[in-house]
Design an enzyme around this catalytic site. Structure first.
Site, PDB file in Angstrom:
ATOM      1  N   LYS A  58       0.849  -1.196   0.000  1.00  0.00           N
ATOM      2  CA  LYS A  58       0.000   0.000   0.000  1.00  0.00           C
ATOM      3  C   LYS A  58       0.883   1.244   0.000  1.00  0.00           C
ATOM      4  O   LYS A  58       1.958   1.257   0.626  1.00  0.00           O
ATOM      5  CB  LYS A  58      -0.890  -0.053   1.253  1.00  0.00           C
ATOM      6  CG  LYS A  58      -1.938   1.049   1.354  1.00  0.00           C
ATOM      7  CD  LYS A  58      -2.874   0.782   2.538  1.00  0.00           C
ATOM      8  CE  LYS A  58      -3.885   1.878   2.761  1.00  0.00           C
ATOM      9  NZ  LYS A  58      -4.831   1.576   3.865  1.00  0.00           N
TER      10      LYS A  58
ATOM     11  N   SER B 280      -9.726   1.680   3.026  1.00  0.00           N
ATOM     12  CA  SER B 280      -8.848   2.436   2.164  1.00  0.00           C
ATOM     13  C   SER B 280      -7.825   1.621   1.389  1.00  0.00           C
ATOM     14  O   SER B 280      -7.244   2.123   0.427  1.00  0.00           O
ATOM     15  CB  SER B 280      -8.121   3.485   3.002  1.00  0.00           C
ATOM     16  OG  SER B 280      -7.263   2.859   3.938  1.00  0.00           O
TER      17      SER B 280
ATOM     18  N   SER C 273      -9.763  -0.907   7.124  1.00  0.00           N
ATOM     19  CA  SER C 273      -9.223  -0.715   5.768  1.00  0.00           C
ATOM     20  C   SER C 273      -8.516  -1.899   5.146  1.00  0.00           C
ATOM     21  O   SER C 273      -8.203  -1.868   3.960  1.00  0.00           O
ATOM     22  CB  SER C 273      -8.268   0.470   5.752  1.00  0.00           C
ATOM     23  OG  SER C 273      -9.025   1.655   5.639  1.00  0.00           O
TER      24      SER C 273
HETATM   25  N1  GLN Z   1     -13.261   3.663   6.605  1.00  0.00           N
HETATM   26  C1  GLN Z   1     -12.572   4.053   7.797  1.00  0.00           C
HETATM   27  C2  GLN Z   1     -12.210   5.513   7.756  1.00  0.00           C
HETATM   28  O1  GLN Z   1     -12.489   6.136   6.789  1.00  0.00           O
HETATM   29  C3  GLN Z   1     -11.366   3.196   8.018  1.00  0.00           C
HETATM   30  C4  GLN Z   1     -10.164   3.632   7.307  1.00  0.00           C
HETATM   31  C5  GLN Z   1      -8.959   2.826   7.619  1.00  0.00           C
HETATM   32  O2  GLN Z   1      -9.054   1.768   8.235  1.00  0.00           O
HETATM   33  N2  GLN Z   1      -7.807   3.368   7.245  1.00  0.00           N
HETATM   34  O3  GLN Z   1     -11.651   6.030   8.693  1.00  0.00           O
END
Ligand code: GLN
Length: 501
Positions: A81, A156, A180
């Site tokens: 990532k 994400s 994410s």
């Molecule tokens: N969807 C969650 C957020 O927007 C989780 C994001 C993540 O785990 N980086 O914060």
């Protein structure tokens, strides 16, 4: 010999390279060719390193040919990532602010992959600074779900999940602050593992919510997740929150059979009308299969993770409110470093003073969702609101944690949904941030409580979209969770899903 490299799991490919049935260069070329041919449709990658990868693969091949010990991932390509620093290429976090940023050091997790012999194929797309659930907050481009390119891949870590589902890599690394890794794994039909907070060093993971962030693998099956976790886990002096406990031998322990029936908890607050029918049906099928395999099911309760449904159908959840206060507060503090002075974007317009330099640089290069979180996080931390919001959220966080502790007195692991519904359409939720946040109801509690969560594919909907579920375990129960994941795969027969097959 005619070998289909892309149909192999990570473990199979590592073994084939170790046996010299396949060279690392052949494996790397197979994935580079696939990326060149297919990634234009999926757009999982932000940056690919063909030359570096070839060079590295040839070096590993030479070492293997010379009989030198290399490591358990000798010559195996992996995608990472784009929020993990590397001292090669760029680390952009899919933000215009870091578009040209070349990190001066490599994240511990990436260093461990390299020490184990891995070849880094490239960096994958993500929501900007990991803030989002669909990868639509990326400043670079949209990533498509390989199962249906009109759908989001989740987020994400959407690039890592999409690359994995399309087999544009044999394994990928993601990060999980509120889901994410697990949510995109569910949307893309792959395995995604968020270990216990602190099990894998965060050194070199660009910080979003530091008390929640955790790195983990995204793979075709549980055995591959065990292999990668065994490489990534461990204490690191450079991350003061990394756990100093020894790392279990996750790979060897996968083979240990359960002596007593596995007790699986079903949190009653999760199995309600908030859970979509198709997801519920797939979970019910899995429960039947696990019962047939000898598992015992117990009802457990997580009162502070409950989901309330108002008369007009609006959902609300303490966990979602708590998570978004905590993560935004931490983000507002962490993102203070992007000031236009030290690195990254600096405004080119004339400025009168340093404050204008800060504000213009930030305004120009940070995206809307990132700005929203910095503003809200600053608000909840400001005097007068700190007690009402931030401190209260910390108290709720403790209650959520304590619910899990009590529930694990009755069960070994819990079986939970990962998402309320399968992947949604591109653009479907972008106009309503709250609706997007509410999609995280089943993933964020594990982050708030610091617990490991193993997301597993749980079947396909009638429309052919993956449905996911997750096993959540107590702190440092990685080995147990992975073994339970293997049992899930053998009981349900659901593993190694690939679109179109
Ligand atoms: N969807 C969650 C957020 O927007 C989780 C994001 C993540 O785990 N980086 O914060």
């Amino acid at each position: 010999m005619d070998i289909d490299i892309r149909s192999m799991t990570l473990c199979e490919l590592a073994a084939a390279i170790a046996r010299r049935d396949v060279t690392s260069l052949q494996a790397t070329e197979a994935y580079l060719d696939a990326i060149a041919a297919e990634d234009p449709q999926i757009q999982a990658y932000n940056e690919v390193y063909p030359e570096l990868a070839r060079q590295r693969a040839s070096e590993i091949d030479a070492r293997l040919d010379a009989g030198e010990p290399v490591g358990p991932l000798a010559g195996v390509p992996v995608a990472i990532k784009d929020n993990l620093t590397t001292d090669f290429g760029h680390t952009t976090c899919s933000s215009n602010y870091l578009k040209t940023f070349a990190a001066p050091y490599t994240a511990t997790a990436v260093g461990k992959l390299l020490d184990a012999g891995a070849v880094i194929l490239g960096k994958t797309n993500m929501d900007e600074f990991a803030m989002g659930s669909s990868t639509e907050n990326s400043a670079t481009h949209l990533t498509k779900n390989p199962w249906d390119t009109s759908k989001v891949p989740g987020g994400s870590s959407g690039g890592s999940a999409a690359a994995m589902a399309a087999r544009l890599c044999p394994a990928a690394i993601g990060s999980d602050t509120g889901g994410s890794i697990r949510q995109p794994a569910a949307f893309c039909g792959v395995v995604g593992f968020k270990p216990t907070y602190g099990r894998i060093s965060r050194y070199g993971l660009v910080a979003f919510g530091s008390s929640l962030d955790q790195i983990g693998p995204m793979t075709a099956d549980v055995a591959d997740a065990a292999l990668l976790t065994s490489i990534l886990a461990g204490h690191d002096d450079r991350d003061s929150t990394s756990i100093p406990a020894p790392v279990d031998n996750y790979v060897a322990e996968l083979a240990i059979p359960f002596e007593a029936p596995l007790r699986i908890g079903l949190p009653k607050e999760y199995y309600t009308d908030a859970l979509g029918g198709e997801v519920r049906a797939k979970l019910d099928d899995a429960i039947v299969a696990l019962k047939a395999a000898g598992c015992e099911f117990v009802d457990v309760s997580l009162p502070h993770s409950r989901i309330d449904i108002a008369d007009d159908g609006t959902l609300s959840s303490f966990a979602v409110a708590c998570y978004y206060i905590v993560c935004m507060a931490e983000a507002s503090s962490n993102l203070g470093r992007y000031d236009g002075v030290h690195y990254g974007h600096r405004t080119e317009s004339d400025v009168d003073d340093i404050v204008e330099l800060f504000s213009r640089s930030r305004s120009e290069a940070l995206g809307d969702e990132v700005k929203r979180r910095i503003l809200l996080g600053t608000y909840t931390l400001s005097s007068g609101y700190y007690d009402a919001y931030y401190n209260k959220a910390l108290k709720v966080r403790r209650l959520i944690h304590d619910d899990f502790t009590a529930a694990f007195e009755q069960c070994d692991v819990m079986l939970c949904p990962t998402t309320p519904a399968p992947a949604f359409g591109i653009g479907e939720k972008t106009s309503d941030p709250l609706e997007m946040y509410l999609g995280d109801i089943y993933t964020i509690s594990a982050n708030l409580a610091g617990l490991p969560g193993l997301a597993l594919p749980c079947g396909l909907t009638d429309a052919g979209l993956p449905v996911g579920c997750q096993l959540v375990g107590p702190v440092l129960s990685e080995s147990l969770l992975l073994r339970a994941g293997m049992l899930f795969e053998s009981a349900t027969g659901i593993t190694r899903l690939r679109p179109g097959q």
